[in-house]
Scaffold this active site. Structure first.
Site, PDB file in Angstrom:
ATOM      1  N   SER A 146       0.718  -0.833  -0.524  1.00 20.16           N
ATOM      2  CA  SER A 146      -0.250  -0.406   0.395  1.00 20.16           C
ATOM      3  C   SER A 146       1.265   1.254   0.245  1.00 20.16           C
ATOM      4  O   SER A 146       1.603   1.614  -1.363  1.00 20.16           O
ATOM      5  CB  SER A 146      -0.716   0.105   1.489  1.00 20.16           C
ATOM      6  OG  SER A 146      -1.874   0.570   1.217  1.00 20.16           O
ATOM      7  N   ASP A 222      -9.906  -5.906  -2.909  1.00 20.72           N
ATOM      8  CA  ASP A 222      -9.457  -4.304  -2.537  1.00 20.72           C
ATOM      9  C   ASP A 222     -10.459  -2.749  -2.211  1.00 20.72           C
ATOM     10  O   ASP A 222     -10.978  -3.358  -3.549  1.00 20.72           O
ATOM     11  CB  ASP A 222      -8.298  -4.280  -2.566  1.00 20.72           C
ATOM     12  CG  ASP A 222      -7.299  -3.044  -2.047  1.00 20.72           C
ATOM     13  OD1 ASP A 222      -7.837  -2.308  -1.313  1.00 20.72           O
ATOM     14  OD2 ASP A 222      -5.798  -3.770  -2.326  1.00 20.72           O
ATOM     15  N   HIS A 254      -7.317  -6.191   1.032  1.00 22.79           N
ATOM     16  CA  HIS A 254      -5.934  -5.185   1.251  1.00 22.79           C
ATOM     17  C   HIS A 254      -5.614  -5.371   2.574  1.00 22.79           C
ATOM     18  O   HIS A 254      -4.950  -5.116   3.081  1.00 22.79           O
ATOM     19  CB  HIS A 254      -6.395  -3.400   1.446  1.00 22.79           C
ATOM     20  CG  HIS A 254      -5.434  -2.616   1.203  1.00 22.79           C
ATOM     21  ND1 HIS A 254      -5.070  -2.567   0.452  1.00 22.79           N
ATOM     22  CD2 HIS A 254      -4.723  -1.893   2.222  1.00 22.79           C
ATOM     23  CE1 HIS A 254      -3.651  -1.566   0.311  1.00 22.79           C
ATOM     24  NE2 HIS A 254      -4.704  -1.388   2.010  1.00 22.79           N
TER      25      HIS A 254
HETATM   26  N1  LIG Z   1      -9.350   2.049   6.987  1.00 21.15           N
HETATM   27  C1  LIG Z   1      -8.005   1.802   7.982  1.00 21.15           C
HETATM   28  C2  LIG Z   1      -6.812   1.836   6.778  1.00 21.15           C
HETATM   29  C3  LIG Z   1      -5.631   1.995   7.150  1.00 21.15           C
HETATM   30  C4  LIG Z   1      -4.753   0.253   6.533  1.00 21.15           C
HETATM   31  O1  LIG Z   1      -5.748  -0.161   5.329  1.00 21.15           O
HETATM   32  N2  LIG Z   1      -4.065   0.117   6.480  1.00 21.15           N
HETATM   33  C5  LIG Z   1      -3.346  -1.341   5.886  1.00 21.15           C
HETATM   34  C6  LIG Z   1      -2.130  -0.647   5.037  1.00 21.15           C
HETATM   35  S1  LIG Z   1      -2.498   0.828   3.768  1.00 21.15           S
HETATM   36  C7  LIG Z   1      -1.492  -1.500   8.021  1.00 21.15           C
HETATM   37  O2  LIG Z   1      -1.365  -2.589   7.468  1.00 21.15           O
HETATM   38  N3  LIG Z   1      -2.865  -1.786   7.879  1.00 21.15           N
HETATM   39  C8  LIG Z   1      -2.611  -2.463   9.404  1.00 21.15           C
HETATM   40  C9  LIG Z   1      -2.854  -3.864   9.992  1.00 21.15           C
HETATM   41  O3  LIG Z   1      -3.470  -5.092   8.810  1.00 21.15           O
HETATM   42  O4  LIG Z   1      -1.834  -4.594  10.235  1.00 21.15           O
HETATM   43  C10 LIG Z   1      -7.186   1.710   9.558  1.00 21.15           C
HETATM   44  O5  LIG Z   1      -8.084   2.376   9.649  1.00 21.15           O
HETATM   45  O6  LIG Z   1      -6.244   1.071  10.129  1.00 21.15           O
END
Ligand SMILES: N[C@@H](CCC(=O)N[C@@H](CS)C(=O)NCC(=O)O)C(=O)O
Length: 276
Positions: A146, A222, A254
């Site tokens: 991402s 995604d 995602h």
């Molecule tokens: N709406 C989500 C968007 C953030 C998101 O999906 N982040 C991804 C990368 S863009 C991620 O890796 N999040 C942390 C995880 O899944 O451990 C949030 O607020 O956490």
């Protein structure tokens, strides 16, 4: 540098280290997996740049990369995604400020004093690794998820010769035309869009391309796909005739369930380039 933890992992060691960063003017934490082979001499390195809201820890515990890195004798670096600390500027939104450094050197207030993630990842952390660990910086590759996919692609194309291969999981592909990009680039770099060009994978693909193999996976389900805009990068790759494999993976979203599913293939892809 301070060792925060070291755990045996697939025959090697998963470490977490903290150090005083000059570029970010704060303490920074990173994860480093060293395979068994590192006890005999320097090993090739794969950088993993994480996405929005992440620290050094998310991919380290959820991407499942160490098993495959151990198989190929490759080190994995998991940097943080922003500067940290009480005196570091932040924003209420999850996609600006802490956890959302976007891998740029901020020039605007209040971000500029600490948000220097481009220099941190491309200059400072490599020196820290070189001085402290058995890594071979003549053999580096880079990947990310991402926002981290955006960082991996932009660094690979902006620093010719540095990385043997680049891959990305669901990268933010055209940030200058996305709300995952325009908002942050305006905040960190200012409203003059000519300053943004070096931080857009689609524009860099049109201008520079990458002298090596490229692998990009994105899930068809995604939930952020309109913000990621994989089709813009696909068009730039096609018009440049860049060596690349782009895959739309049916049903995947995602999350780290998606990242971990395709990690084995990304590691094998980078191993081919690092051992060529
Ligand atoms: N709406 C989500 C968007 C953030 C998101 O999906 N982040 C991804 C990368 S863009 C991620 O890796 N999040 C942390 C995880 O899944 O451990 C949030 O607020 O956490």
């Amino acid at each position: 540098m301070e060792t925060l933890s070291e755990n045996a992992c697939f025959g090697g060691t998963q470490g977490v280290y903290s150090h005083a960063s000059q570029s970010c003017a704060c303490d920074m934490t990173f994860g480093l997996f060293l395979p068994r082979e590192a006890s005999d001499g320097p090993v090739p390195v794969l950088w993993y740049l994480s996405g929005l809201t992440c620290t050094h820890e998310n991919a380290m515990v959820k991407a499942g990369a160490q098993a495959w890195a151990a198989e190929h004798g490759i080190a994995l670096v998991f940097p943080d995604t922003s500067p940290r600390g009480d005196d570091v500027a932040d924003d209420e939104a999850y996609d600006l400020g802490k956890g959302a450094g976007f891998y740029v050197n901020a020039t605007q207030d209040p971000w500029a004093p600490h948000y220097q993630m481009w220099t941190y990842i491309t200059e400072e952390l490599p020196k820290v690794l070189d001085h402290g660990f058995a890594v071979d910086l003549s053999r580096q590759a880079i990947t990310g998820h991402s926002m981290g996919g955006h960082g991996a692609l932009t660094m690979a194309m902006a620093l010719p010769g540095r990385f043997k291969s680049v891959s990305a999981f669901a990268p933010i592909s055209h940030p200058t035309a996305s709300e995952w990009g325009r908002k942050q680039l305006t905040a960190y770099l200012g409203a003059d869009e000519s300053k943004w060009i070096g931080h857009d994978a689609t524009l860099l693909m049109q201008e520079n391309g990458f002298d090596g193999p490229v692998l990009i996976d994105t899930g068809t389900q995604d939930q952020f796909i309109d913000l990621l805009n994989p089709e813009a990068l696909a068009q730039a790759i096609a018009s440049r005739r860049q060596q690349a494999t782009l895959r739309m993976q049916p049903g995947y979203d995602h999350s780290y369930f998606f990242v971990s599913t395709f990690m084995e293939e990304h590691m094998a892809f980078h191993a081919d380039a690092l051992y060529a």
